[in-house]
Write a protein that holds these residues in place. Structure first.
Motif, PDB file in Angstrom:
ATOM      1  N   SER A  15       0.830  -1.208   0.000  1.00  8.73           N
ATOM      2  CA  SER A  15       0.000   0.000   0.000  1.00  8.73           C
ATOM      3  C   SER A  15       0.866   1.262   0.000  1.00  8.73           C
ATOM      4  CB  SER A  15      -0.910   0.020   1.228  1.00  8.73           C
ATOM      5  OG  SER A  15      -0.151   0.261   2.392  1.00  8.73           O
ATOM      6  N   PRO A  16       0.360   2.377  -0.550  1.00  7.83           N
ATOM      7  CA  PRO A  16       1.088   3.643  -0.532  1.00  7.83           C
ATOM      8  C   PRO A  16       1.510   4.060   0.879  1.00  7.83           C
ATOM      9  CG  PRO A  16      -0.747   3.795  -2.037  1.00  7.83           C
ATOM     10  CD  PRO A  16      -0.886   2.484  -1.332  1.00  7.83           C
ATOM     11  N   THR A  17       0.640   3.855   1.869  1.00  8.01           N
ATOM     12  CA  THR A  17       0.986   4.209   3.252  1.00  8.01           C
ATOM     13  C   THR A  17       2.207   3.433   3.722  1.00  8.01           C
ATOM     14  OG1 THR A  17      -1.313   4.768   3.790  1.00  8.01           O
ATOM     15  CG2 THR A  17       0.158   4.260   5.630  1.00  8.01           C
ATOM     16  N   PRO A  55       2.203   7.954  -7.277  1.00  9.50           N
ATOM     17  CA  PRO A  55       1.940   6.526  -7.471  1.00  9.50           C
ATOM     18  C   PRO A  55       2.565   6.016  -8.767  1.00  9.50           C
ATOM     19  CG  PRO A  55      -0.088   7.753  -7.020  1.00  9.50           C
ATOM     20  CD  PRO A  55       0.961   8.754  -7.303  1.00  9.50           C
ATOM     21  N   GLU A 101      -4.304   6.282   0.474  1.00 11.10           N
ATOM     22  CA  GLU A 101      -5.182   5.424  -0.319  1.00 11.10           C
ATOM     23  C   GLU A 101      -6.503   6.119  -0.645  1.00 11.10           C
ATOM     24  OE1 GLU A 101      -2.134   3.054   1.555  1.00 11.10           O
ATOM     25  OE2 GLU A 101      -3.589   4.457   2.407  1.00 11.10           O
ATOM     26  N   ARG A 102      -7.033   6.859   0.308  1.00 11.49           N
ATOM     27  CA  ARG A 102      -8.300   7.562   0.101  1.00 11.49           C
ATOM     28  C   ARG A 102      -8.114   8.695  -0.915  1.00 11.49           C
ATOM     29  NH1 ARG A 102     -12.994   8.099  -1.541  1.00 11.49           N
ATOM     30  NH2 ARG A 102     -14.263   9.795  -0.658  1.00 11.49           N
ATOM     31  N   ILE A 120      -5.913   8.760  -3.333  1.00  8.33           N
ATOM     32  CA  ILE A 120      -5.781   8.103  -4.641  1.00  8.33           C
ATOM     33  C   ILE A 120      -7.153   7.692  -5.164  1.00  8.33           C
ATOM     34  CG2 ILE A 120      -4.877   6.038  -5.791  1.00  8.33           C
ATOM     35  CD1 ILE A 120      -2.430   6.251  -3.920  1.00  8.33           C
ATOM     36  N   GLN A 121      -8.007   7.224  -4.260  1.00  9.18           N
ATOM     37  CA  GLN A 121      -9.358   6.844  -4.650  1.00  9.18           C
ATOM     38  C   GLN A 121     -10.137   8.054  -5.160  1.00  9.18           C
ATOM     39  OE1 GLN A 121     -11.679   5.124  -1.472  1.00  9.18           O
ATOM     40  NE2 GLN A 121     -13.448   4.701  -2.775  1.00  9.18           N
TER      41      GLN A 121
END
Length: 458
Positions: free
Chosen positions: A74-76, A96, A288-289, A291-292
């Motif tokens: 994950s990115p985090t 990303p 992640e949020r 990116i979403q």
């Protein structure tokens, strides 16, 4: 007596034109001698920068690419790996991976040095790091835009580009065929009629053919300059021809321009950054949020997420695709995920749209590789024109003198030409300032020191 006045007038016209020709030749000469080295530098660095999309992936392939893995971290977790490797560094941005074998990029400031850390998205391991200031294209960009000398360099480059436009205009006037209908010496160079004509034609003929493309390159580069660019940006904003004021309604905004927190499109540079609203114990959203949200808003791949600065800071998402029509700049509340501003090409005013298209043309990405090739040929031609001009001067230069064309006796600037000079000085503020400096030098120094006056043929 009725015939005398027209005859005298007819006799004076060629003399006026000759005096004007010599005067413009003299201005063209001085501007060329002073600014040719800078124009050569601009042409070379700009020509190299055009091929950034091809050069960087090859030059930094060991940082950019990794084998495809079975799982994705994950990115985090990727950012956490960078934090552990650089515990004293500040995390500033995240990009990303936008290709199956591409690394993710994490921007950091470590010991006051801005760096990019490349992370394998399949296992979270760090592939390597690059200091942003050491990257070849960043060096080319800084040389091209400011001579690696900050504000002073920016002003010199802007002045050189503006005088480049004047060289172009005066050069076309000097080239204009007056007493010949031959294509040789005008549309085709004379290569076998002596060295004097050889170098003259290698300078003038390509300059004519490339004049339109050179003008486009110069004018599309000026929006980045410090004085002219800021003037145009403010004019576009005040005329509602940049970004729309109603973009985010009543959302609180800071006094910080977007260009201070992220690298964004020209039209978004002066857009105020909105502020995040923290309620109770709200915590910042994970990457992640964000990116979403970018995916939901259909932001093209290749975007960068700039992390919030402070409690009221926002996530800023920006992207520079090949086509300016796909430009996007988003400000996202770091707590709620609300999109506080979403600026797209369709939102730009007329002036901003034109400038963004011009910037894409300038960088060689508006219509693919033909754009790159055409801009590269123009850069090559500009460098060659500048070099041949210097060669002409050196070959003609008499001993002990600069070799400038002598100003015609009793020359008085025609009203029409004077208006053009004033117009150039107003349209290009640094040109106006430089003209005033030259006039003061001429009055205070050149005309009062005989040796200097002889050397400059004043």
């Amino acid at each position: 007596m009725a015939m005398a006045q027209p005859l005298r007038h007819e006799a004076e016209e060629p003399q006026k034109e000759r005096r004007l020709y010599l005067a413009l030749w003299r201005w063209h000469f001085y501007a060329g001698i002073i600014f040719a080295p800078f124009l050569i530098l601009l042409a070379i660095t700009g020509g190299i920068y055009l091929f950034k999309p091809q050069i960087e992936p090859w030059l930094y392939k060991d940082y950019y690419y990794v084998p495809v893995g079975q799982t994705v971290v994950s990115p985090t977790q990727q950012v956490e790996a960078v934090k552990q490797a650089y515990p004293a560094a500040a995390i500033t941005r995240y990009r990303p991976a936008d290709e199956p074998t591409r690394t993710a990029e994490v921007g950091i400031v470590d010991n006051n040095v801005s760096k990019t850390v490349f992370v394998n998205p399949f296992d979270g391991k760090i592939v390597g790091e690059l200091a942003d200031s050491d990257r070849l294209m960043q060096v080319m960009k800084k040389l091209h835009g400011e001579l690696l000398a900050g504000t002073v360099g920016d002003r010199i480059i802007e002045l050189s580009a503006c005088w480049g436009m004047i060289l172009l205009v005066t050069g076309v006037y000097l080239w204009w065929p007056r007493n010949t209908r031959s294509v040789y010496g005008t549309l085709l160079p004379r290569l076998t009629q002596g060295k004097r004509l050889f170098w003259r034609d290698l300078h003038a003929v390509p300059a004519f053919w490339l004049s339109l493309f050179t003008a486009v390159l110069i004018m599309t580069g000026l929006p980045w300059s410090g004085v002219w660019g800021e003037y145009v940006n403010k004019a576009a904003t005040s005329a509602q021809s940049g970004y729309p004021d109603q973009l985010w309604g009543s959302v609180p905004e800071s006094v910080i321009p977007t260009k201070a927190v992220a690298e964004v499109a020209w039209a978004a540079e002066n857009m105020p950054v909105p502020e995040s609203e923290q309620k109770g114990g709200d915590k910042p959203l994970p990457l992640e949020r964000v990116i979403q949200i970018a995916a939901e808003r259909k932001v093209p791949a290749g975007y960068t997420i700039n992390l919030p600065e402070g409690e009221k800071g926002v996530y800023t998402v920006s992207v520079f695709p090949k086509s300016p029509v796909d430009n996007a700049t988003l400000h996202i509340d770091q707590y709620s995920g609300n999109v506080l501003a979403d600026l797209r090409f369709a939102d730009y005013g007329t002036m901003a749209k034109a400038i963004e298209i011009g910037i894409a043309l300038h960088e060689g990405r508006f219509f693919g590789w033909p754009n790159q090739l055409l801009a590269a040929l123009t850069c090559l031609g500009l460098a060659g024109i500048s070099v041949t001009g210097l060669i002409m001067w050196w070959k003609r230069k008499p001993p002990g003198k600069l070799g400038a064309p002598a100003l015609p006796k009793n020359f008085k600037l025609m009203k029409g030409v004077a208006l053009i000079v004033v117009a150039f000085g107003l349209f290009f503020p640094l040109v106006g300032i430089s003209l005033l400096v030259v006039l003061l030098l001429d009055w205070l120094v050149i005309r009062r020191i005989p040796a200097v006056k002889r050397f400059l043929s004043a």
